[in-house]
Design a protein around this motif. Structure first.
Motif, PDB file in Angstrom:
ATOM      1  N   PHE A 231      -6.858   8.826  -0.644  1.00  0.00           N
ATOM      2  CA  PHE A 231      -6.618   7.490  -0.262  1.00  0.00           C
ATOM      3  C   PHE A 231      -5.157   7.010  -0.968  1.00  0.00           C
ATOM      4  O   PHE A 231      -4.520   6.212  -0.193  1.00  0.00           O
ATOM      5  N   PHE A 235      -2.262   5.317   0.939  1.00  0.00           N
ATOM      6  CA  PHE A 235      -1.765   4.016   0.568  1.00  0.00           C
ATOM      7  C   PHE A 235      -0.138   4.354   0.483  1.00  0.00           C
ATOM      8  O   PHE A 235       0.468   3.267   0.732  1.00  0.00           O
ATOM      9  N   SER A 238       1.782   4.347   3.384  1.00  0.00           N
ATOM     10  CA  SER A 238       1.868   2.999   4.114  1.00  0.00           C
ATOM     11  C   SER A 238       2.749   1.991   3.603  1.00  0.00           C
ATOM     12  O   SER A 238       3.262   1.284   4.269  1.00  0.00           O
ATOM     13  N   PHE A 239       3.370   2.308   2.460  1.00  0.00           N
ATOM     14  CA  PHE A 239       4.284   1.725   1.611  1.00  0.00           C
ATOM     15  C   PHE A 239       5.497   2.349   1.692  1.00  0.00           C
ATOM     16  O   PHE A 239       6.370   1.919   0.953  1.00  0.00           O
TER      17      PHE A 239
ATOM     18  N   PRO B  37      -5.105  -1.640   1.331  1.00  0.00           N
ATOM     19  CA  PRO B  37      -4.646  -2.877   0.878  1.00  0.00           C
ATOM     20  C   PRO B  37      -3.146  -2.944   0.840  1.00  0.00           C
ATOM     21  O   PRO B  37      -2.220  -2.183   0.768  1.00  0.00           O
ATOM     22  N   SER B  38      -2.727  -4.162   1.185  1.00  0.00           N
ATOM     23  CA  SER B  38      -1.320  -4.469   1.340  1.00  0.00           C
ATOM     24  C   SER B  38      -1.333  -6.037   1.236  1.00  0.00           C
ATOM     25  O   SER B  38      -2.304  -6.671   1.206  1.00  0.00           O
ATOM     26  N   GLY B  39       0.023  -6.517   0.916  1.00  0.00           N
ATOM     27  CA  GLY B  39       0.266  -7.931   0.658  1.00  0.00           C
ATOM     28  C   GLY B  39      -0.507  -8.984   1.689  1.00  0.00           C
ATOM     29  O   GLY B  39      -1.250  -9.826   1.368  1.00  0.00           O
ATOM     30  N   GLU B 274       5.165  -9.215   1.527  1.00  0.00           N
ATOM     31  CA  GLU B 274       4.283  -8.975   2.686  1.00  0.00           C
ATOM     32  C   GLU B 274       3.503 -10.415   2.880  1.00  0.00           C
ATOM     33  O   GLU B 274       3.462 -10.513   4.080  1.00  0.00           O
TER      34      GLU B 274
END
Lengths: 280, 331
Positions: A231, A235, A238-239, B37-39, B274
């Motif tokens: 994960f 994660f 993804s950033f 999970p993101s802004g 974001e």
């Protein structure tokens, strides 16, 4: 005169030679012991050098120093949480695989009917790309750790079954006949003759499978998870935090190597006779 | 005798305590976000952290999905109760099969799709994409709309070299100049800007909504099973989420901090940026006219029209109003 000089030189060098040889051997022994570490350090050094010389940006190939910096920038608690989550899933799936695979292998090795019926099914399961069916497993089994453990189990159990069956089948026929002639039950034959013969095969499969268990857990965490190193890699990417993702990869590799060593130690501790003499 | 009386009293007290606890126990919902999970997913975390859900007597378990289609599937399968997902994904699923999921509130009244380009890119308008190479995530829903958007702007989709890849590779590919632009959501601008900065570049964008793509995007979805069994719970959860969304719009940093409380590895600044990037999708002329959360029939019809065209479905294959349940939208 000339010959005198040579003999004098020989006589003065004579006591030095064994000492030199001894020192050389000692250095060689140390080199032999340190070779893996030195090789790893050399690779890391070259990697760092390439990144610095060619000024490679982190999003293409992060340097080892950038990876270490990003790893230490995170709270150790975060690393522990993710590592523990992956370890729990890996060991859960691995344990399930052992519990199911070994009795199943005993069944397959001792029953032609079972072997003919179940083996094709096992091959079908093994041939199915787990990454493809993982999302379906998650939908069917719902939230929680169970689907991840099950995915890990699916990736892990086949090598254990195949190797254990091979080990059980390698029992010499004469020994089996002797056991039968002495009136031993089938259960006793399996326990006292077949299984001991299969131990080296079982452990070689267990060593392969423990690394597969880590891969299985990561695959499962890519598909559905709120915690775990898989994960965390998804994660981070993804950033676009590539050094952070690399740091997680290094933790995964370290975990895999450690577990591999643990299995080797367990074999050495419980079944030293199953190892070649030089490895005991 | 006294001992027996004492034991009976204890047992009765236990029963009473158990029933009281049951009476006051919070309803539980499994809330599934459509992505990691993101802004832009911060509102639900803010609702939990601010106690909006607790005030409504709801305990929330947040699950991370891997795309709107997964949210729709998990809701339909009963593996989640409510969540966020793109309305187009729900409409498509409902047009093709019986899916017992409904949209109960809209979040984005504009579509988030765009092109992210390096600063100074020769692509100045959508027409300039001809002959260029664009990167896109393999399973992005934007890929389905892309050819329709091009055709509706008289551009041949085959004239663009579309390279499919992992979402995590898009930023590096753009920064390395291996692609001329990438297909993304508006919410990804801050993280792309961060990577591009490392390459000494800035980013520019082309919004698809400027070229005719309109319709509802991210929405709150609920399983029909939950709606039928406990409509009051859906209403309370929608109300709590609306409050959280309004507060997040007002204070994106607070929302980002709430997200960090649940996901400690999150960067608060990036998460706040974001969420801020997503505000124009939530608060805009459409929401000013109709209110946040509503589904305006004409825009809903347009949303379905885009889906039907992209999936080559008959326009009468679905009445889009059948996919929504407006009873729960908070005032």
């Amino acid at each position: 005169m000339n010959s005198q000089t040579t003999s004098a030189a020989r006589s003065s060098a004579a006591p030095l030679q064994p000492e030199l040889t001894k020192r050389k051997l000692l250095v060689l022994a140390w080199l032999d012991r340190l070779a893996p570490v030195l090789a790893a350090l050399a690779v890391i050094g070259v990697w760092e050098l390439i990144c610095r010389v060619f000024a490679l940006p982190n999003y293409l190939l992060p340097s080892p120093s950038a990876i270490v910096t990003s790893a230490f920038a995170l709270d150790p608690g975060i690393w522990l949480t993710h590592t523990w989550a992956t370890l729990r899933v890996s060991l859960g799936g691995y344990a399930l695989a052992i519990i199911i695979a070994i009795p199943l292998a005993v069944l397959l090795a001792n029953s032609r009917l079972m072997s003919r019926t179940l083996y094709p099914m096992l091959v079908v399961i093994q041939s199915t790309p787990i990454v493809g069916v993982a999302p379906i497993i998650v939908v069917l089994m719902g939230a929680g750790e169970m689907p991840r453990i099950f995915i890990t189990f699916l990736i892990t159990f086949f090598p254990i079954v195949v190797s254990t069956v091979t080990g059980l089948m390698s029992t010499p026929e004469e020994l089996k006949e002797l056991s039968r002639s002495l009136g031993a039950s089938k259960a006793r034959e399996i326990r006292n003759i077949q299984l001991p013969f299969a131990v080296p095969y079982i452990f070689s499969a267990l060593r392969i499978s423990i690394t597969l268990a880590i891969i299985g857990a990561v695959v499962a965490e890519f598909v559905a998870a709120e915690k775990g190193l898989g994960f965390f890699i998804a994660f981070s990417t993804s950033f676009l935090r590539i050094p952070q993702a690399f740091a997680a990869l290094i933790v995964l590799v370290t975990l895999s190597l450690l577990l591999f060593q643990v299995i080797a130690l367990v074999q050495r501790w419980l079944f030293p006779w199953s190892l070649p003499k030089e490895s005991r | 005798m006294a001992l027996r009386l004492f034991k009976h009293s204890l047992f009765a007290l236990g029963l009473l305590a158990a029933s009281t606890t049951a009476a006051f126990a919070a309803d539980k919902i499994r809330w599934m976000n459509d992505w990691l999970p993101s802004g832009d997913k911060a509102a639900i975390y803010l609702g939990v952290e601010q106690g909006f859900f607790a005030e409504e007597g709801i305990e929330v378990e947040i699950i991370n999905g891997r795309g709107s289609s997964e949210v729709v599937t998990r809701l339909a399968a009963g593996a989640a109760d409510m969540g966020t997902g793109g309305l187009p994904a729900l409409l498509q699923a409902k047009a093709e099969q019986t899916i017992n999921v409904s949209a109960v509130m809209s979040i984005y009244s504009m579509q988030p799709d765009l092109l992210i380009l390096p600063e100074g890119s020769p692509i100045r308008s959508l027409a300039d994409v001809e002959g260029k190479t664009l990167g896109t995530a393999t399973f992005s829903a934007s890929n389905v709309i892309w050819p329709i958007l091009l055709r509706s702007n008289d551009i041949d989709p085959d004239s663009v070299n579309l390279v499919r890849m992992d979402p995590g590779a898009l930023g590096p590919m753009l920064a390395a100049g291996r692609v001329d632009g990438t297909i993304n959501w508006i919410t990804k601008i801050p993280s792309f800007a961060e990577v591009m900065q490392e390459a000494g570049k800035d980013v520019e964008v082309i919004l698809w909504s400027d070229y005719g793509l309109d319709g509802y995007g991210l929405s709150v979805l609920a399983s029909d099973r939950l709606i039928q069994r406990n409509p009051d719970l859906v209403e309370r959860a929608t109300r709590a989420y609306s409050r959280a969304l309004a507060l997040a719009v007002e204070n994106p940093r607070l929302a980002a901090e709430a997200l960090k409380a649940h996901v400690p590895e999150m960067d608060v600044e990036l998460a706040a940026a974001e969420f801020e990037a997503s505000i124009p999708l939530i608060v805009n002329d459409i929401s000013d006219a109709n209110g946040i959360g509503t589904f305006e029939p004409e825009l809903l019809a347009k949303t379905w029209e885009w889906v039907a065209r992209s999936q080559e479905l008959a326009l009468d294959a679905l009445d889009p109003t059948s996919a929504i349940d407006t009873r729960f939208i908070a005032d």
